[in-house]
Scaffold this motif. Structure first.
Motif, mmCIF file in Angstrom:
data_model
loop_
_atom_site.group_PDB
_atom_site.id
_atom_site.type_symbol
_atom_site.label_atom_id
_atom_site.label_comp_id
_atom_site.label_asym_id
_atom_site.label_seq_id
_atom_site.Cartn_x
_atom_site.Cartn_y
_atom_site.Cartn_z
ATOM 1 N N ARG A 4 0.821 -1.196 0.000
ATOM 2 C CA ARG A 4 0.000 0.000 0.000
ATOM 3 C C ARG A 4 0.858 1.250 0.000
ATOM 4 N NH1 ARG A 4 -4.252 -2.402 -1.582
ATOM 5 N NH2 ARG A 4 -5.415 -0.525 -1.084
ATOM 6 N N SER A 5 1.911 1.252 -0.836
ATOM 7 C CA SER A 5 2.775 2.414 -0.888
ATOM 8 C C SER A 5 2.044 3.576 -1.520
ATOM 9 C CB SER A 5 4.037 2.094 -1.703
ATOM 10 O OG SER A 5 3.690 1.970 -3.059
ATOM 11 N N GLU A 6 2.620 4.777 -1.364
ATOM 12 C CA GLU A 6 2.011 5.982 -1.888
ATOM 13 C C GLU A 6 2.573 6.368 -3.265
ATOM 14 O OE1 GLU A 6 -0.581 6.048 0.983
ATOM 15 O OE2 GLU A 6 -0.500 7.553 -0.602
ATOM 16 N N TRP A 7 3.415 5.496 -3.861
ATOM 17 C CA TRP A 7 4.001 5.812 -5.167
ATOM 18 C C TRP A 7 2.910 5.717 -6.227
ATOM 19 C CZ3 TRP A 7 5.947 2.968 -9.602
ATOM 20 C CH2 TRP A 7 6.847 3.729 -10.371
ATOM 21 N N LYS A 8 2.819 6.750 -7.074
ATOM 22 C CA LYS A 8 1.648 6.852 -7.951
ATOM 23 C C LYS A 8 1.919 6.501 -9.408
ATOM 24 C CE LYS A 8 -0.727 8.344 -4.492
ATOM 25 N NZ LYS A 8 -1.712 7.481 -3.862
ATOM 26 N N GLY A 9 3.091 6.073 -9.776
ATOM 27 C CA GLY A 9 3.387 5.897 -11.192
ATOM 28 C C GLY A 9 3.307 4.489 -11.691
ATOM 29 N N ARG A 10 2.249 3.761 -11.426
ATOM 30 C CA ARG A 10 2.200 2.355 -11.818
ATOM 31 C C ARG A 10 0.959 1.976 -12.643
ATOM 32 N NH1 ARG A 10 0.549 -0.504 -6.055
ATOM 33 N NH2 ARG A 10 -1.580 0.243 -6.036
ATOM 34 N N PRO A 11 0.294 2.876 -13.319
ATOM 35 C CA PRO A 11 -1.008 2.573 -13.899
ATOM 36 C C PRO A 11 -1.056 1.358 -14.788
ATOM 37 C CG PRO A 11 -0.512 4.887 -14.107
ATOM 38 C CD PRO A 11 0.683 4.235 -13.527
ATOM 39 N N PRO A 12 -0.163 1.224 -15.816
ATOM 40 C CA PRO A 12 -0.353 0.101 -16.729
ATOM 41 C C PRO A 12 0.241 -1.189 -16.229
ATOM 42 C CG PRO A 12 1.488 1.396 -17.448
ATOM 43 C CD PRO A 12 0.960 2.040 -16.214
ATOM 44 N N THR A 88 2.617 -13.377 -22.099
ATOM 45 C CA THR A 88 2.147 -13.294 -20.700
ATOM 46 C C THR A 88 3.291 -13.605 -19.732
ATOM 47 O OG1 THR A 88 -0.075 -13.944 -21.376
ATOM 48 C CG2 THR A 88 0.464 -14.155 -19.040
ATOM 49 N N CYS A 89 4.061 -14.630 -20.049
ATOM 50 C CA CYS A 89 5.210 -14.990 -19.197
ATOM 51 C C CYS A 89 6.229 -13.852 -19.138
ATOM 52 C CB CYS A 89 5.849 -16.268 -19.734
ATOM 53 S SG CYS A 89 7.286 -16.812 -18.776
ATOM 54 N N VAL A 90 6.508 -13.266 -20.336
ATOM 55 C CA VAL A 90 7.476 -12.154 -20.375
ATOM 56 C C VAL A 90 6.945 -10.956 -19.581
ATOM 57 C CG1 VAL A 90 8.596 -10.492 -21.890
ATOM 58 C CG2 VAL A 90 8.496 -12.897 -22.540
ATOM 59 N N ALA A 91 5.654 -10.653 -19.744
ATOM 60 C CA ALA A 91 5.062 -9.528 -19.013
ATOM 61 C C ALA A 91 5.192 -9.707 -17.502
ATOM 62 C CB ALA A 91 3.590 -9.375 -19.405
ATOM 63 N N GLU A 92 5.103 -10.948 -17.072
ATOM 64 C CA GLU A 92 5.267 -11.223 -15.639
ATOM 65 C C GLU A 92 6.724 -11.137 -15.205
ATOM 66 O OE1 GLU A 92 4.673 -12.489 -11.637
ATOM 67 O OE2 GLU A 92 3.431 -11.482 -13.138
ATOM 68 N N LEU A 93 7.615 -11.576 -16.087
ATOM 69 C CA LEU A 93 9.045 -11.588 -15.721
ATOM 70 C C LEU A 93 9.656 -10.193 -15.743
ATOM 71 C CD1 LEU A 93 10.320 -14.779 -17.608
ATOM 72 C CD2 LEU A 93 9.900 -14.520 -15.150
ATOM 73 N N LEU A 110 3.754 -5.658 -16.583
ATOM 74 C CA LEU A 110 2.798 -5.374 -17.666
ATOM 75 C C LEU A 110 1.746 -6.469 -17.788
ATOM 76 C CD1 LEU A 110 5.384 -4.188 -20.328
ATOM 77 C CD2 LEU A 110 3.846 -2.749 -18.997
ATOM 78 N N LEU A 111 1.512 -7.195 -16.692
ATOM 79 C CA LEU A 111 0.630 -8.359 -16.760
ATOM 80 C C LEU A 111 -0.827 -7.960 -16.965
ATOM 81 C CD1 LEU A 111 0.479 -11.435 -16.581
ATOM 82 C CD2 LEU A 111 0.185 -11.211 -14.109
ATOM 83 N N ALA A 255 5.691 0.715 -23.515
ATOM 84 C CA ALA A 255 5.895 -0.136 -22.341
ATOM 85 C C ALA A 255 7.355 -0.104 -21.897
ATOM 86 C CB ALA A 255 5.466 -1.564 -22.633
ATOM 87 N N ALA A 256 8.288 -0.157 -22.882
ATOM 88 C CA ALA A 256 9.708 -0.112 -22.533
ATOM 89 C C ALA A 256 10.085 1.225 -21.913
ATOM 90 C CB ALA A 256 10.556 -0.378 -23.791
ATOM 91 N N ALA A 257 9.546 2.316 -22.502
ATOM 92 C CA ALA A 257 9.844 3.646 -21.953
ATOM 93 C C ALA A 257 9.322 3.769 -20.528
ATOM 94 C CB ALA A 257 9.233 4.727 -22.854
ATOM 95 N N MET A 258 8.127 3.246 -20.330
ATOM 96 C CA MET A 258 7.562 3.333 -18.983
ATOM 97 C C MET A 258 8.351 2.455 -18.001
ATOM 98 S SD MET A 258 3.580 3.163 -17.944
ATOM 99 C CE MET A 258 3.335 4.596 -18.983
ATOM 100 N N THR A 259 8.763 1.276 -18.483
ATOM 101 C CA THR A 259 9.581 0.421 -17.618
ATOM 102 C C THR A 259 10.893 1.105 -17.255
ATOM 103 O OG1 THR A 259 8.625 -1.556 -18.627
ATOM 104 C CG2 THR A 259 10.704 -1.813 -17.435
ATOM 105 N N TYR A 260 11.498 1.747 -18.262
ATOM 106 C CA TYR A 260 12.750 2.475 -18.001
ATOM 107 C C TYR A 260 12.517 3.605 -17.002
ATOM 108 C CZ TYR A 260 16.872 5.348 -18.723
ATOM 109 O OH TYR A 260 18.010 6.089 -18.522
#
Length: 805
Positions: A4-12, A88-93, A110-111, A255-260
């Protein structure tokens, strides 16, 4: 799951169960032990997931939702399912581990968008199966703990089922990208996010983070943002896949930009967190902690700051510590990555060989461990502890799984190790200083002589207990004050002097030692003779920096010396008095025996006998006084009995011959019977009567009064002579003390009579006291305990019931 952290940048991104750093927090999963509420939540989620799968299978058979919502013309069938399982596996990894200020760790993936795509491109049962298959493969590759896998799979099974059923029911069956499809995707995503949020809230509530309602309300904004971003990313990818599949790889770029971006944020967050740990450690060290406390604080900081699984330190002194996770129970919901309560393993324990190996393999700077690693370590980092150019030990961190270490990590770890080395050196120096200070303090506290330390201006820096006793001035009053103002001192000549100034005048860099004898006046007025041995310390300019003074109390020694002098003078005088006539008459008898008449010879022999008896009494008094001082002789010399004070007083008066006429005996109204030794009472009274007659003027009467006072029998001998000064009333009972100067005294005596008399009185359970007025006379009172009543004896000769005259 997250904390329940307060970090807000995780939407997708999907949020899953994460590891918690090693600090006790009620909301952290690391406190998750085999507790009933948590076990019920995990079991309930698993059952709900199974029920969701069953409902999906039933609905696919009964309702017209058995076909995919969207069909791809270029990929379908088993190939499509295989690709979606892999994605799906990659999105989880591909996860970003983000640690928060509350020590919680969440993994962002990105699951969520991938599960939504599965629901749109596959039939309901196949969509749920592909999603769970991809997740299971990812968990197998990452070796997820069983209990965590069960919880996450149950959550995704239920959430995927809800997503598929809502999306397929509302999207229609024509397979076109139309408003109905958008409505279905939106509803399915909302159901998916709601299920995830609800199950997470139930788990956190079981962990004590709050109620389910409070947790859902707390994250409602973040949940909404996640819902919008997940829908938008999945819809974009679906549109490109249907209409322009050639550009499908482009969807990876956001997705890559957001992951970075997430990774950059995580890195910055870790750096800030580590800086906070470093600041905390600096505060710990600034408190002057001991060696072990500094070492433990460093290990906790390093393990938590670098998220290591184990921290080890070994010192050249043989002291070694290992910071380990708490042992796992091996069952229950502790499968969540719980780092546990840290504890220390001392040197000589199971980790001792590892300690020695790390110390031997440690290079000259912080670096990654090369070669064979300790058991359970996939990666390690080691740094030397160097102080003043000398290696005093090494520290190391170990991780149970490999991760890319940044160059900055080695630099920070090396800097922290250097700080630890400095702190350990300071702690050792402080320990040695404390030990030496303790020894010095013990010496000063236990010293029988006063120890005084002054600064260059004469202010008191140290004032030991012996000095408190000597001066009757407490240490807290003395410290910080100038010695000259604190203490009243007089020189041997009697004038007032400054004790510091007198010693300072004799000190110089060439002669830093000097001894001064002074008289110190206590607050009550008592004067003590002291010897002050000064030892000065001077700076390079010749200024006095410190003056250490040993103060020895000479009062007793001076008094003993004076007593010795008085004794010699007194005994010489007293012995000469009887010896002179003995010698003179003996010489006369030797020379004129034949020419002397019988009467003269008898008279000369009587004088010799009398003086010899006097000499014998003097020697007896000296022996008795010596025994009193050594073995409490009066107690052994007392013969228990009882007697009447009037009779004993009359018997003592009879020994004074012609002087007896001056004695006035005043009896009590009734006979006074006391417990006593007859012989010793007569001896005491004889001494008192002799003194009274000696110090009274010729013909002056001496009163002897018998009475009962305060339940004791008393005999008071009162004369009308010269009296005794008030300041010497008690001193007359001291050994050899004479009120007169021994060299000019006008009366005889050894100064032992009253000393012996008081000791004899106290040995019989009584006392001997005095009251005197200078120039008017003195009264000596012998007090003895009353004896039991007996018949009054008949009056007879020698009863002493009348006056002594």
């Amino acid at each position: 799951m997250d904390d329940r952290s307060e970090w807000k940048g995780r939407p997708p991104m999907s949020v899953r169960a994460g590891r918690v750093a090693p600090h006790d927090r009620a909301t952290g999963l690391r406190t998750l032990l085999p507790a009933t509420p948590v076990a019920r939540v995990v079991t309930g989620v698993a059952v709900a997931g199974a029920a969701g799968l069953a409902v999906t299978v039933w609905a696919a058979r009964v309702l017209p939702i058995g076909s995919p919502a969207v069909r791809l013309s270029w990929l379908h069938g088993v190939g499509l399912m295989a690709v979606l399982v892999a994605l799906t596996c990659v999105a989880e990894l591909v996860a970003v581990r983000l640690r928060h200020a509350d020590d919680a760790v969440e993994e962002l993936t990105l699951l969520d968008p991938m599960v939504l795509l599965n629901g749109m491109l596959l039939a309901p049962v196949a969509a749920v199966g592909v999603s769970l298959t991809g997740i299971v493969l990812a968990y197998a590759l990452r070796r997820r703990a069983l209990v965590k896998a069960v919880f996450n799979l149950g959550t995704y099974a239920l959430a995927s089922s809800v997503l598929v059923l809502l999306a397929r029911t509302l999207a229609g069956a024509d397979g076109r990208l139309d408003p109905e499809l958008v409505i279905g995707m939106t509803a399915g995503t909302a159901g998916f996010v709601a299920v995830n949020e609800t199950t997470m809230s139930f788990l956190l509530a079981a962990l004590g983070a709050g109620t389910v309602r409070e947790l859902i309300r707390e994250d409602r904004r973040l949940t909404g943002f996640t819902f919008v971003a997940t829908t938008a990313m999945a819809a974009t990818a679906l549109s490109i896949a249907v209409y322009t599949p050639l550009f499908l790889p482009v969807t990876v770029l956001p997705a890559a930009a957001m992951t970075y971006a997430y990774r950059a944020a995580a890195t910055g967050n870790e750096a800030r967190r580590r800086s906070g740990h470093v600041l905390t450690y600096s505060r710990v060290l600034s408190g002057g902690v001991g060696e072990e406390r500094a070492l433990v604080a460093f290990l906790e900081l390093a393990r938590d700051g670098f998220f290591a699984d184990q921290a080890i330190a070994v010192l050249d002194t043989g002291l070694a510590h290992t910071l380990l996770p708490a042992p796992r129970t091996g069952s229950g919901p502790d499968g969540f990555e719980d780092s546990g309560r840290a504890h220390l393993v001392p040197a000589g324990g199971p980790a001792a060989p590892l300690h020695r190996e790390l110390l031997a393999r440690c290079p000259d700077s912080a670096s990654l461990l090369e070669g064979e690693l300790p058991p359970g370590w996939a990666q390690g980092m080691v740094a030397p502890l160097v102080a003043d150019g000398t290696r005093i030990g090494a520290v190391a961190l170990g991780w149970s799984r490999s991760d890319r270490r940044r160059v900055g990590d080695l630099a920070v770890f090396g800097s922290l190790a250097a700080s630890l080395a400095g702190a350990l050196t300071q702690a050792r120096q402080l320990a040695r200083l404390v030990e030496e200070s303790s020894k010095l303090r013990s010496v000063t506290d236990l010293s029988s002589d006063g120890i005084l330390v002054l600064d260059g201006q004469g202010r008191v820096m140290l004032w030991n207990p012996a000095l408190e006793v000597l001066t009757e001035i407490r240490e807290d009053v003395a410290v910080g004050r100038p010695l000259g103002e604190l203490l009243v001192s007089r020189a041997r000549e009697g004038h007032v002097v400054d004790a510091f100034a007198v010693g300072r005048a004799l000190l110089s860099p060439a002669s830093p030692h000097a001894t001064v004898e002074l008289h110190v006046v206590r607050p009550g007025g008592e004067v003590r003779s002291v010897s002050c041995a000064h030892a000065g310390r001077f700076d390079e300019c010749g200024r006095l920096v410190r003056d250490v003074v040993i103060v020895h109390d000479l009062t007793r020694e001076k008094r003993v010396e004076r007593l010795k002098s008085d004794f010699i003078a007194t005994v010489s005088h007293e012995l000469r008095t009887p010896v002179t006539p003995i010698k003179g008459y003996a010489e006369i008898l030797r020379q004129r025996w034949d020419t002397m008449s019988e009467e003269k010879r008898v008279k000369a022999l009587d004088v010799i006998a009398d003086r010899a008896a006097h000499l014998g009494r003097l020697v007896e008094d000296l022996l008795l006084a010596s025994k009193i001082s050594t073995d409490n002789e009066p107690v052994h010399s007392i013969v228990a009995g009882s007697g009447y004070l009037e009779e004993l007083a009359a018997r003592a008066a009879e020994d004074f011959g012609a002087e007896r006429d001056r004695l006035r005996l005043v009896p009590a109204a009734e006979p006074v019977r006391v417990e006593c030794d007859h012989t010793r009472v007569v001896q005491i009274l004889t001494n008192l009567l002799s003194n009274a007659l000696k110090y009274s003027g010729p013909g002056e009467p001496v009163e002897v009064a018998v009475a009962v006072r305060h339940m004791t029998g008393t005999v008071t001998v009162t004369d009308h002579g010269r009296g005794i000064p008030r300041d010497q009333l008690e001193r007359v009972f001291e050994k050899f003390h004479r009120v007169e100067d021994p060299l000019v005294m006008s009366t005889g005596g050894s100064g032992l009579g009253l000393y012996i008399a008081r000791h004899l009185a106290r040995a019989m359970g009584g006392d001997l006291t005095v009251d005197s007025t200078l120039g008017q006379g003195s009264s000596f009172t012998l007090s003895l305990q009353l004896a039991g009543p007996v018949p009054v004896p008949s009056a007879g000769p020698g009863a002493g019931r009348g006056s002594g005259g």
